[in-house]
Design a protein around this motif. Structure first.
Motif, PDB file in Angstrom:
ATOM      1  N   LYS A 234      37.244  37.185  -0.286  1.00 39.82           N
ATOM      2  CA  LYS A 234      36.861  38.171  -1.673  1.00 39.82           C
ATOM      3  C   LYS A 234      37.579  39.496  -1.744  1.00 39.82           C
ATOM      4  O   LYS A 234      37.856  39.931  -3.115  1.00 39.82           O
ATOM      5  CB  LYS A 234      35.206  38.821  -1.394  1.00 39.82           C
ATOM      6  N   ALA A 391      37.533  29.575  -7.233  1.00 35.64           N
ATOM      7  CA  ALA A 391      37.218  30.952  -7.024  1.00 35.64           C
ATOM      8  C   ALA A 391      38.304  31.701  -7.379  1.00 35.64           C
ATOM      9  O   ALA A 391      37.968  32.893  -8.176  1.00 35.64           O
ATOM     10  CB  ALA A 391      37.152  31.101  -5.408  1.00 35.64           C
ATOM     11  N   GLU A 394      37.687  32.285 -11.049  1.00 40.67           N
ATOM     12  CA  GLU A 394      36.262  32.949 -11.219  1.00 40.67           C
ATOM     13  C   GLU A 394      35.445  31.938 -11.925  1.00 40.67           C
ATOM     14  O   GLU A 394      34.625  32.346 -12.576  1.00 40.67           O
ATOM     15  CB  GLU A 394      36.468  34.324 -11.976  1.00 40.67           C
ATOM     16  N   SER A 397      31.660  31.282  -7.372  1.00 39.91           N
ATOM     17  CA  SER A 397      31.795  32.369  -6.494  1.00 39.91           C
ATOM     18  C   SER A 397      32.589  31.948  -5.340  1.00 39.91           C
ATOM     19  O   SER A 397      32.842  30.541  -4.947  1.00 39.91           O
ATOM     20  CB  SER A 397      30.566  32.729  -6.156  1.00 39.91           C
ATOM     21  N   VAL A 398      33.141  32.774  -4.544  1.00 42.38           N
ATOM     22  CA  VAL A 398      33.544  32.518  -3.111  1.00 42.38           C
ATOM     23  C   VAL A 398      32.549  31.736  -2.306  1.00 42.38           C
ATOM     24  O   VAL A 398      33.301  30.785  -1.754  1.00 42.38           O
ATOM     25  CB  VAL A 398      34.216  33.892  -2.310  1.00 42.38           C
TER      26      VAL A 398
END
Length: 416
Positions: A234, A391, A394, A397-398
Motif C-alpha cells: 500500500k 493493484a 487500481e 484493492s491490495v
C-alpha cells in the motif's frame, strides 16, 4: 516451468546424452580442431564488456569461436524452454537464481562441481552465498558472474532547482514520501518518484523493510497476505494514488528508467545494471535506499551455466572458467557494467565511475536479503506480475490482489 515440461526435457536429454560417446560430448577439444560455441545472455548493455572478454579468451584459445546470442529478458527463458525441447540450447548461457533448481533437476544444465575439482578451479573465489544459490542437491551448477543490490537513484538537477538536499543514509519511508511530494511538478511534467511494480529492487525490498517475508522459512507458504506485506504494498502504490509517481499504464508505455533518464522522474529504485546507461547523464547519482522498520535490500547474482546436451563440453567449460576468472571480472569492473562476483574486484568497479556513489550498492550487502529461490520461483514471479498489476493499476484493492496471489503461489509451492 511446468512439471510436464521437465519430464519431457529429462526424456529428451536422457536419450540425447545416452546416444553420445565421450568424443561426441567433448568434441572440438583436440589442440588443432576449431569449434564454435554459442553464448546466450539477455542484457545488451553488457555487450561491449562481453565482446572484450571474448577477445581476451580467443587470445588464449584461438581454436574456440564464441558466437553470442542476445535475447531480451522478457523472452529469454521462454526461448530456452523452446530450445531445450528442440535440442538447440546455447552451449553456455546466463542463469538466475529463480530458475536454476528447475533447470538442474530437469537435467537441462550440467553440474560443474566435478569439472571444477578436476581442473583445480577454486569455488572459494566467489561469495559463499552465490555458490550456495547455484548449488542444487549438493552440486554446483553455475559459476558466479556478478551480484547486485538496490540503490536510490536521483536527479541532482531536479533537487537543486527545488532547493532540496540530496538523499542520504538518514532517509526513511516518511522522508522519501515527503521529498517526492516536494519534487513533483505537474506543470513541468515531473514526478517525484517512480513506484515500479518490480519485485527485486521494488516491493520485495519494502516488504522486508517492513518486517515481512516473501517465502516462509519452511518453503511452504508466501507472506503476501500478511499485514506487513499489505502495508508495504500500500505504501508503494500510494505514490501513484497521490500523483507522485507515473501510473502503471504510463510506466508500461514508457519504461520508468527512460522517464528517469530523461528528467521526468526525480527518484527511483534501480540496480547496478543501469550504471552503463545512467553514468552518461551528469545530473544523476545514487544513494542507499531509505529504511522502513529496518534496512533491507534484495541481493542476487547471475551465473554462467553449460547446457547438458552441448556437443563441445570441454570448450564450453574452458569458456565458463574464463568468464569466472579475475581477468574477466576486471573487465566488467573497469567498465562499471555490473558488480563482479570474483572476490577482490569490487573496489575496481566502484572506482570505474568515480562520479557516482557506487559504494551505496556495496553498503547494501551488509543488510541484504537473498532473492527467494525455490523450484517454483519462476511460476510465482509470473503470478506476481499477473495479479499485482491489478493493484498497481487500481483495478483491485491490495487486499483482493494478495488474496488471489497467495492462493496461487501457495499452490505452486505445494507442488514441490
Amino acid at each position: 516451468m511446468k512439471k510436464w515440461l521437465f519430464m519431457l526435457l529429462t526424456v529428451i536429454l536422457g536419450f540425447g546424452l545416452a546416444g553420445c560417446s565421450d568424443s561426441d560430448t567433448t568434441s572440438g577439444n583436440t589442440k588443432d580442431e576449431k569449434v564454435e560455441i554459442t553464448y546466450g545472455f539477455w542484457d545488451k548493455k553488457q555487450v561491449p564488456a562481453i565482446e572484450e572478454i571474448i577477445t581476451l579468451f580467443n587470445e588464449k584459445n584461438p581454436n574456440i569461436k564464441v558466437k553470442t546470442e542476445l535475447t531480451p529478458y522478457g523472452q529469454y527463458f521462454q526461448k530456452l524452454e523452446t530450445a531445450a525441447t528442440g535440442g538447440a540450447l546455447p552451449d553456455v548461457m546466463w542463469m538466475n537464481g529463480a530458475h536454476v533448481e528447475q533447470y538442474a533437476e530437469g537435467k537441462v544444465i550440467l553440474p560443474l562441481s566435478e569439472l571444477a575439482k578436476e581442473d583445480n578451479f577454486s569455488l572459494e573465489n566467489y561469495p559463499e552465498s552465490l555458490i550456495d544459490l547455484y548449488t542444487v542437491n549438493g552440486k554446483v551448477y553455475g559459476i558466479p558472474k556478478d551480484f547486485d543490490t538496490t540503490g536510490l537513484w536521483y536527479n541532482k538537477k531536479i533537487f537543486d532547482e527545488a532547493g532540496v538536499p540530496y538523499p542520504d543514509e538518514t532517509w526513511d519511508w516518511a522522508k522519501l514520501k515527503e521529498v517526492a511530494a516536494k519534487l513533483t511538478n505537474k506543470d513541468k511534467g515531473i514526478w517525484g518518484y517512480a513506484a515500479t511494480m518490480g519485485n527485486q529492487g521494488g516491493y520485495y525490498d519494502f516488504i522486508w523493510q517492513n518486517g515481512g517475508y516473501i517465502i516462509s522459512e519452511d518453503g511452504k507458504s508466501v507472506g503476501f497476505d500478511q499485514p506487513e506485506a499489505i502495508e508495504a504494498l500500500k505504501y508503494n502504490i500510494s505514490f501513484i494514488k497521490e500523483g507522485l509517481s507515473p501510473t502503471q499504464a504510463q510506466m508500461t508505455e514508457t519504461a520508468a528508467s527512460e522517464l528517469f533518464a530523461s528528467g521526468k522522474v526525480a527518484m527511483m529504485f534501480d540496480g547496478p545494471w543501469m550504471v552503463p546507461e545512467y553514468k552518461q547523464n551528469p545530473d544523476l547519482d545514487v544513494a542507499v535506499v531509505p529504511k522502513g522498520k529496518q534496512r533491507a535490500v534484495a541481493i542476487h547474482g547471475l551465473s554462467n551455466v553449460i547446457a547438458a546436451n552441448t556437443k563441445h563440453k570441454d570448450a564450453a567449460w574452458k569458456f565458463v572458467q574464463f568468464l569466472g576468472s579475475k581477468e574477466a571480472a576486471e573487465v566488467f569492473a573497469k567498465t562499471g557494467t555490473v558488480i563482479p562476483a570474483y572476490n577482490g574486484t569490487q573496489e575496481a568497479w566502484i572506482q570505474a565511475v568515480p562520479t557516482l556513489n557506487l559504494q551505496a550498492y556495496i553498503d547494501g550487502v551488509e543488510y541484504s536479503v537473498p532473492l527467494p529461490s525455490v523450484k517454483s520461483t519462476g511460476e510465482i514471479w509470473q503470478y506476481e506480475i499477473d495479479v499485482l498489476k491489478k493493484a498497481w493499476s487500481e483495478e483491485e484493492s491490495v487486499e483482493e490482489a494478495v488474496k488471489e496471489l497467495t492462493k496461487k503461489a501457495n499452490e505452486a509451492l505445494s507442488k514441490k
